[in-house]
Design an enzyme around this catalytic site. Sequence first.
Site, PDB file in Angstrom:
ATOM      1  N   LYS A 194       0.822  -1.208   0.000  1.00 18.63           N
ATOM      2  CA  LYS A 194       0.000   0.000   0.000  1.00 18.63           C
ATOM      3  C   LYS A 194       0.865   1.272   0.000  1.00 18.63           C
ATOM      4  CE  LYS A 194      -4.071  -2.171   0.737  1.00 18.63           C
ATOM      5  NZ  LYS A 194      -3.753  -3.594   0.988  1.00 18.63           N
TER       6      LYS A 194
HETATM    7  C1  LIG Z   1      -4.423  -4.781   0.630  1.00 20.63           C
HETATM    8  C2  LIG Z   1      -3.674  -6.060   0.638  1.00 20.63           C
HETATM    9  C3  LIG Z   1      -3.980  -7.090  -0.250  1.00 20.63           C
HETATM   10  C4  LIG Z   1      -5.135  -7.015  -1.213  1.00 20.63           C
HETATM   11  O1  LIG Z   1      -4.965  -6.014  -2.196  1.00 20.63           O
HETATM   12  P1  LIG Z   1      -6.224  -5.447  -3.001  1.00 20.63           P
HETATM   13  O2  LIG Z   1      -5.680  -4.357  -3.835  1.00 20.63           O
HETATM   14  O3  LIG Z   1      -7.181  -4.938  -1.944  1.00 20.63           O
HETATM   15  O4  LIG Z   1      -6.800  -6.559  -3.774  1.00 20.63           O
HETATM   16  C5  LIG Z   1      -3.166  -8.216  -0.244  1.00 20.63           C
HETATM   17  N1  LIG Z   1      -2.130  -8.341   0.622  1.00 20.63           N
HETATM   18  C6  LIG Z   1      -1.828  -7.363   1.503  1.00 20.63           C
HETATM   19  C7  LIG Z   1      -0.697  -7.572   2.438  1.00 20.63           C
HETATM   20  C8  LIG Z   1      -2.578  -6.182   1.537  1.00 20.63           C
HETATM   21  O5  LIG Z   1      -2.270  -5.220   2.408  1.00 20.63           O
END
Ligand SMILES: *Cc1c(COP(=O)(O)O)cnc(C)c1O
Length: 462
Positions: free
Chosen positions: A112
């Site tokens: 993120k």
């Molecule tokens: C947010 C997240 C996901 C999922 O990603 P999306 O874009 O919501 O599909 C997978 N793994 C981790 C560690 C995340 O923080």
Amino acid sequence: MKYVSTRGQAPELTFEQAMMTGLARDGGLYLPETIPTFSAAEIAALEGLPYEEVARRVVAPFIGDSFTDAELRQAIAKAYGNFGHIARAPLVQLAPGHHLLELFHGPTLAFKDFAMQLIGQLFQIALARSGDRITIVGATSGDTGSAAIEAFKGLANVDVFILYPHGRVSEVQRRQMSTPSEANVHALAIDGHFDDAQARLKDLFNDHTFRDEVGLAGVNSINWARVLAQVVYYFTAAVSLGAPLREIDFTVPTGNFGDIFAASIAKEMGLPIGKLVIATNQNDILHRALTTGEYRTGTVEPSISPSMDIQVSSNFERALYLAYGRDAGAIRQLMDELKSGGFTISQGALRHLRETYVSGRASEEETTAMIRTIRAEAAEVICPHTAVAVKVARENLRPGVPMISLSTAHPAKFPDAVEAALGIRPPLPPHMADLFERDERITQVPNDAEALKALVRDRRRA
Ligand SMILES: *Cc1c(COP(=O)(O)O)cnc(C)c1O
């Protein structure tokens, strides 16, 4: 470049406006009117460039006149300058033909940060120009919230409120949200699941009076600018392994469908992605939808990969919009049906989706077993989300086509799941080593939109 809503009843916006808005006023999600494309020569020219330069080239065609080239360069340099790896998104080999894309070298140890750090910089430039104040409210299953707080803490003209499901995030995730001492950030523990947090967030956005009163801005993965920032690492990774001269497959551990949707955009732009594999945990609405054509919500079963514990994948609306040939009326109808539990994807749209995506799921036992297997086979310690991806990727390997599994979080962010599998607790990196000694600040909130509005009005610095 103009941005249009998937529900067709909100004004067209510029990139900057779409970024500052988040959710469209008709409840839809913004998408560019057309997807820019790169020639094979333009893609080949990305080979060996610094991550920041690839980011500039990939992002620039989408932003139109919203930011100057100098502003974009500066934002990208600041966004990624504090990452703990010079490649920003390095590849690590797991097995012949199978690679991990490590996306956890940012400040909060999950992918993120790639999007949040960049939009934090772009928001600052835009707000300095306009003199506006905004209130960011976000819903998180753990990682978005910590990344947002890290990116926006201490900014003079931004207040940040992050809703997370009480008791359903890991302790590291919670502490990353609750320990920053800056007065403009607030960690809110909501009595409910992630889907409740996301539904209340949508309630706040759909109250247009409240929205305008507090200058509400959204940084959830429904924000187009976040999806765009994530397109970049598909290019850097694929080009390192031989694109555009060969096809590359990707497997993406999926929750809200933002990360894998970014991959589909990279593919639309001309990157030769072959298989694009959606990997889900036991909360497998997407896998069921692709398999059966029925998109039906169930109840969330908390798992050891909590960032994917989702029943309603918000960004899937964007994929549906493209699969329905940009028919906003059809999307409005589907989203209406979703309110009463689900919908059937039309045959044509399902065919279109299956041309782009394949899918698979990993149970809790399979996830734990895969953490062990990868430790034994490749001497790598992976987080449970990554393990879900690796398990599903192994079922989708093709001779002669490299597979890249996305490693979305550092194993130290989910130490309990890793310890249960391996008997070791992965240590936090040095910049976070004292996380468990820092003071926490958390506000408990009910699963109620009116109470949330009152709290935001009260706490934001007017
Ligand atoms: C947010 C997240 C996901 C999922 O990603 P999306 O874009 O919501 O599909 C997978 N793994 C981790 C560690 C995340 O923080």
